[in-house]
Design a protein around this motif. Structure first.
Motif, PDB file in Angstrom:
ATOM      1  N   ALA A 109       0.829  -1.114   0.014  1.00  0.00           N
ATOM      2  CA  ALA A 109       0.027  -0.010  -0.040  1.00  0.00           C
ATOM      3  C   ALA A 109       0.920   1.139   0.069  1.00  0.00           C
ATOM      4  CB  ALA A 109      -1.053  -0.164   1.302  1.00  0.00           C
ATOM      5  N   ALA A 110       0.424   2.296  -0.998  1.00  0.00           N
ATOM      6  CA  ALA A 110       1.304   3.502  -0.950  1.00  0.00           C
ATOM      7  C   ALA A 110       0.400   4.720  -1.502  1.00  0.00           C
ATOM      8  CB  ALA A 110       2.510   3.046  -1.945  1.00  0.00           C
ATOM      9  N   ASP A 111      -0.086   5.320  -0.408  1.00  0.00           N
ATOM     10  CA  ASP A 111      -1.187   6.397  -0.910  1.00  0.00           C
ATOM     11  C   ASP A 111      -0.242   7.619  -0.752  1.00  0.00           C
ATOM     12  OD1 ASP A 111      -3.165   4.842  -0.992  1.00  0.00           O
ATOM     13  OD2 ASP A 111      -3.676   4.890   1.211  1.00  0.00           O
ATOM     14  N   PHE A 112      -0.642   8.502  -1.967  1.00  0.00           N
ATOM     15  CA  PHE A 112       0.084   9.692  -2.100  1.00  0.00           C
ATOM     16  C   PHE A 112      -0.552  10.649  -1.725  1.00  0.00           C
ATOM     17  CE2 PHE A 112       3.005   7.241  -4.955  1.00  0.00           C
ATOM     18  CZ  PHE A 112       4.166   7.914  -4.856  1.00  0.00           C
ATOM     19  N   ASP A 113       0.010  11.875  -0.997  1.00  0.00           N
ATOM     20  CA  ASP A 113      -0.345  13.083  -0.557  1.00  0.00           C
ATOM     21  C   ASP A 113       0.466  14.076  -1.342  1.00  0.00           C
ATOM     22  OD1 ASP A 113       1.594  14.561   1.231  1.00  0.00           O
ATOM     23  OD2 ASP A 113       1.201  12.237   2.029  1.00  0.00           O
ATOM     24  N   SER A 114      -0.200  15.176  -2.210  1.00  0.00           N
ATOM     25  CA  SER A 114       0.601  15.905  -3.029  1.00  0.00           C
ATOM     26  C   SER A 114      -0.161  17.661  -2.813  1.00  0.00           C
ATOM     27  CB  SER A 114       0.446  15.670  -4.319  1.00  0.00           C
ATOM     28  OG  SER A 114      -0.796  15.734  -4.750  1.00  0.00           O
ATOM     29  N   THR A 115       0.689  18.375  -3.330  1.00  0.00           N
ATOM     30  CA  THR A 115       0.505  19.598  -3.468  1.00  0.00           C
ATOM     31  C   THR A 115      -0.182  20.002  -4.789  1.00  0.00           C
ATOM     32  OG1 THR A 115       2.648  20.293  -4.040  1.00  0.00           O
ATOM     33  CG2 THR A 115       2.162  20.401  -1.540  1.00  0.00           C
ATOM     34  N   ASN A 116      -0.088  18.910  -5.599  1.00  0.00           N
ATOM     35  CA  ASN A 116      -0.683  19.583  -7.091  1.00  0.00           C
ATOM     36  C   ASN A 116      -1.545  18.116  -7.639  1.00  0.00           C
ATOM     37  OD1 ASN A 116      -1.247  19.502  -9.797  1.00  0.00           O
ATOM     38  ND2 ASN A 116       0.997  20.261 -10.245  1.00  0.00           N
ATOM     39  N   GLU A 117      -2.766  18.166  -7.448  1.00  0.00           N
ATOM     40  CA  GLU A 117      -3.503  17.090  -7.756  1.00  0.00           C
ATOM     41  C   GLU A 117      -3.726  16.893  -9.188  1.00  0.00           C
ATOM     42  OE1 GLU A 117      -7.175  17.405  -5.747  1.00  0.00           O
ATOM     43  OE2 GLU A 117      -6.506  17.260  -3.586  1.00  0.00           O
ATOM     44  N   ASN A 118      -3.375  17.554 -10.048  1.00  0.00           N
ATOM     45  CA  ASN A 118      -3.152  17.311 -11.273  1.00  0.00           C
ATOM     46  C   ASN A 118      -2.305  16.558 -11.938  1.00  0.00           C
ATOM     47  OD1 ASN A 118      -5.193  19.485 -12.179  1.00  0.00           O
ATOM     48  ND2 ASN A 118      -4.031  20.989 -11.726  1.00  0.00           N
ATOM     49  N   VAL A 119      -1.373  16.084 -10.995  1.00  0.00           N
ATOM     50  CA  VAL A 119      -0.483  14.932 -11.379  1.00  0.00           C
ATOM     51  C   VAL A 119      -0.657  13.842 -10.405  1.00  0.00           C
ATOM     52  CG1 VAL A 119       2.016  14.476 -11.709  1.00  0.00           C
ATOM     53  CG2 VAL A 119       1.124  16.613 -12.614  1.00  0.00           C
ATOM     54  N   GLN A 120      -0.826  12.547 -10.876  1.00  0.00           N
ATOM     55  CA  GLN A 120      -0.915  11.457  -9.816  1.00  0.00           C
ATOM     56  C   GLN A 120       0.126  10.565  -9.986  1.00  0.00           C
ATOM     57  OE1 GLN A 120      -3.706  11.456  -7.659  1.00  0.00           O
ATOM     58  NE2 GLN A 120      -4.337  13.347  -8.544  1.00  0.00           N
ATOM     59  N   PHE A 121       0.705  10.056  -8.832  1.00  0.00           N
ATOM     60  CA  PHE A 121       1.610   9.060  -8.795  1.00  0.00           C
ATOM     61  C   PHE A 121       1.095   7.924  -8.297  1.00  0.00           C
ATOM     62  CE2 PHE A 121       4.351  12.642  -9.039  1.00  0.00           C
ATOM     63  CZ  PHE A 121       5.635  12.439  -9.479  1.00  0.00           C
ATOM     64  N   LYS A 122       1.441   6.626  -8.852  1.00  0.00           N
ATOM     65  CA  LYS A 122       1.071   5.409  -8.175  1.00  0.00           C
ATOM     66  C   LYS A 122       2.058   4.360  -8.336  1.00  0.00           C
ATOM     67  CE  LYS A 122      -1.544   3.043 -11.201  1.00  0.00           C
ATOM     68  NZ  LYS A 122      -2.599   2.787 -11.993  1.00  0.00           N
ATOM     69  N   LEU A 123       2.257   3.717  -7.264  1.00  0.00           N
ATOM     70  CA  LEU A 123       3.386   2.568  -7.138  1.00  0.00           C
ATOM     71  C   LEU A 123       2.922   1.444  -7.876  1.00  0.00           C
ATOM     72  CD1 LEU A 123       6.211   1.498  -6.039  1.00  0.00           C
ATOM     73  CD2 LEU A 123       4.755   1.048  -4.012  1.00  0.00           C
ATOM     74  N   LEU A 124       3.633   0.876  -8.783  1.00  0.00           N
ATOM     75  CA  LEU A 124       3.332  -0.164  -9.685  1.00  0.00           C
ATOM     76  C   LEU A 124       3.825  -1.405  -8.980  1.00  0.00           C
ATOM     77  CD1 LEU A 124       4.025   1.160 -13.178  1.00  0.00           C
ATOM     78  CD2 LEU A 124       1.609   0.712 -12.317  1.00  0.00           C
ATOM     79  N   GLY A 125       5.144  -1.210  -8.398  1.00  0.00           N
ATOM     80  CA  GLY A 125       5.575  -2.544  -7.454  1.00  0.00           C
ATOM     81  C   GLY A 125       6.912  -2.235  -7.275  1.00  0.00           C
ATOM     82  N   MET A 126       7.611  -3.238  -6.443  1.00  0.00           N
ATOM     83  CA  MET A 126       9.100  -3.372  -6.102  1.00  0.00           C
ATOM     84  C   MET A 126       9.547  -4.456  -5.943  1.00  0.00           C
ATOM     85  SD  MET A 126       8.624  -2.345  -2.165  1.00  0.00           S
ATOM     86  CE  MET A 126       8.040  -3.644  -1.037  1.00  0.00           C
ATOM     87  N   TYR A 127      10.836  -4.554  -5.522  1.00  0.00           N
ATOM     88  CA  TYR A 127      11.417  -5.709  -5.365  1.00  0.00           C
ATOM     89  C   TYR A 127      12.919  -5.522  -4.610  1.00  0.00           C
ATOM     90  CZ  TYR A 127      14.396  -5.122  -9.720  1.00  0.00           C
ATOM     91  OH  TYR A 127      15.211  -5.025 -10.707  1.00  0.00           O
TER      92      TYR A 127
END
Length: 443
Positions: A109-127
């Protein structure tokens, strides 16, 4: 924790080799950072090249200091599964055949908070494992915001442990690139650091900047840092020592260790880091904002194996081997190479990384006792090799999973610098092989 580039130059002697001067031209900070890595011994290149200590090394290189739990990605709804994750791995720092890592990929789980909601980040995965991590993010712009391939973002990393302790990973001089593939935009974040497993990674991405903007900021930073070096030289060698400053050579008798101590005592690394933040804040990005998330580094990985040898320690993880050796094995007059032999007959040479020149590497390998035959295909390439200053260890990052129990032996090959008197048979120019030692053998 603060890392200083000079911690990587303890192995180098001023009289042995030179380094290329840094030309005055627009260069992305990652390109400069890669050059520093290659010379300093933490990049996926031959990692112990000796160098002449010049102003470039003492000034610009010193300025370039540096740098999850969850369900398996294949079952993560809404993330596109493994295919989306593998598609996103398109940088030089990623493995050539990421599919081999499928069993290790997770998406916490990786929820983002930001100061610009016009650009969204999403963690696809990791190893990753205890000594390296790869995280990949997808970046999506809303209407009216245009992203483009090659934009760069400064970032900040903080490691948090369960007891409330924290450790800042120094990202000074570093950015991550936005890369486009099939109309989608991705960011690959690689972290080379030990003691990662079980920690929480706090990540903050800054605004998006063009390559030209980042290069301009970097030039201002190196000039700012160079002022400290000039003042140090003025205090210790007099004003006359600055007359030929543009030639790149430092004054005769320049003591790198004394300069390192001066930097620490005067907190110059922190001053440069603070100045970097100011310069980015003063520069209007292509897309402005901050994006923040926290990720638990709970990696899917086989149980590690740790073993001691005379004067050192070997730690085997599924994606890395960490070797702590006696200091005299790798100092001004000595260096060491490692060959890992697996139970299935394959091998790993600590200087054979992805995209390395195969013919040159094979020549190096065949010069080692016990490695005189075989092809380059017999060797598993490494993704990266880096030096961990905290533990004084070499960390070999695999390009595919290798269960620690499948490692048969690790052999250390030790060399001494001989210069022009070298017999030329060691495969390493200017060095003679002094001995080889098996430092690990499977029980």
């Amino acid at each position: 924790m603060k890392w200083n580039c000079f911690d990587w130059f303890d192995h180098y002697a001023a009289e042995k080799n030179g380094v290329p001067k840094l030309e005055t031209q627009p260069i992305h900070t990652d390109a400069i950072w890669k050059r520093v890595q290659e010379q300093a011994g933490i990049a996926p290149q031959p990692k112990r090249n000796r160098m002449h200590i010049t102003k470039w090394v003492a000034g610009i290189a010193a300025a370039a200091v540096l740098v999850t739990g969850g369900t398996t990605l294949v079952a993560a709804a809404g993330y596109g599964g493994l295919d989306a994750f593998f598609q996103s791995l398109i940088g030089e720092e990623t493995p050539k055949d990421p599919e081999k890592l499928a069993a290790l990929v997770t998406t916490p789980a990786a929820d983002f908070d930001s100061t610009n909601e016009n650009v969204q980040f999403k963690l696809l995965g990791m190893y990753g494992d205890d000594s390296q991590a790869m995280l990949s993010f997808q970046v999506t712009a809303m209407d009216g915001v245009a992203l483009q391939d090659g934009l760069a973002l400064p970032y900040q990393l903080l490691l948090l442990d369960a007891d409330g302790g924290s450790e800042t990973l120094d990202c000074y001089g570093r950015t991550v690139d936005v890369r486009e593939k099939d109309g989608a935009y991705y960011i690959n974040l690689r972290i080379n650091h030990t003691d990662l497993q079980g920690k929480t990674l706090d990540v903050t991405f800054g605004s998006f900047y063009t390559e030209a903007q980042v290069s301009q900021i970097w030039e201002q930073l190196t000039a700012y840092d160079d002022q400290f070096l000039q003042e140090y030289v003025r205090q210790n060698f007099g004003e006359d020592a600055l007359k030929d400053w543009g030639d790149g050579d430092l004054p005769a008798g320049f003591d790198v260790n004394a300069w390192k101590a001066y930097r620490r005592e005067n907190q110059l690394a922190q001053k440069c880091s603070d100045r970097e933040k100011e310069l980015y804040a003063e520069t209007e990005g292509v897309v402005s904002g901050n994006w923040h998330t926290s990720v638990t580094l709970d990696f899917a990985s086989a149980a590690p194996i740790t073993a001691d040898f005379d004067g050192g320690t070997v730690n085997l993880q599924e994606l890395s081997a960490t070797i702590t050796a006696p200091a005299e094995w790798d100092d001004e007059s000595h260096t060491v190479d490692y060959v890992i032999t697996l139970k299935d007959g394959r091998k790993i040479f600590d200087e054979l990384v992805q995209n390395a020149e195969g013919e040159e590497m094979l020549r190096r390998i065949h010069a080692l006792p016990g490695c005189g035959t075989g092809t380059i295909g017999q060797y598993v390439p490494l993704t990266e090799v880096y030096w961990d200053a905290d533990s004084a260890a070499d960390v070999l990052c695999y390009s595919e999973p290798i269960d620690p129990s499948e490692v048969k032996t690790i052999t250390a090959y030790r060399f001494a610098f001989a210069g022009e008197a070298s017999d030329g048979t060691s495969g390493l120019s200017g060095y003679d092989l002094t001995d080889s030692t098996v430092i690990y053998r499977a029980q």
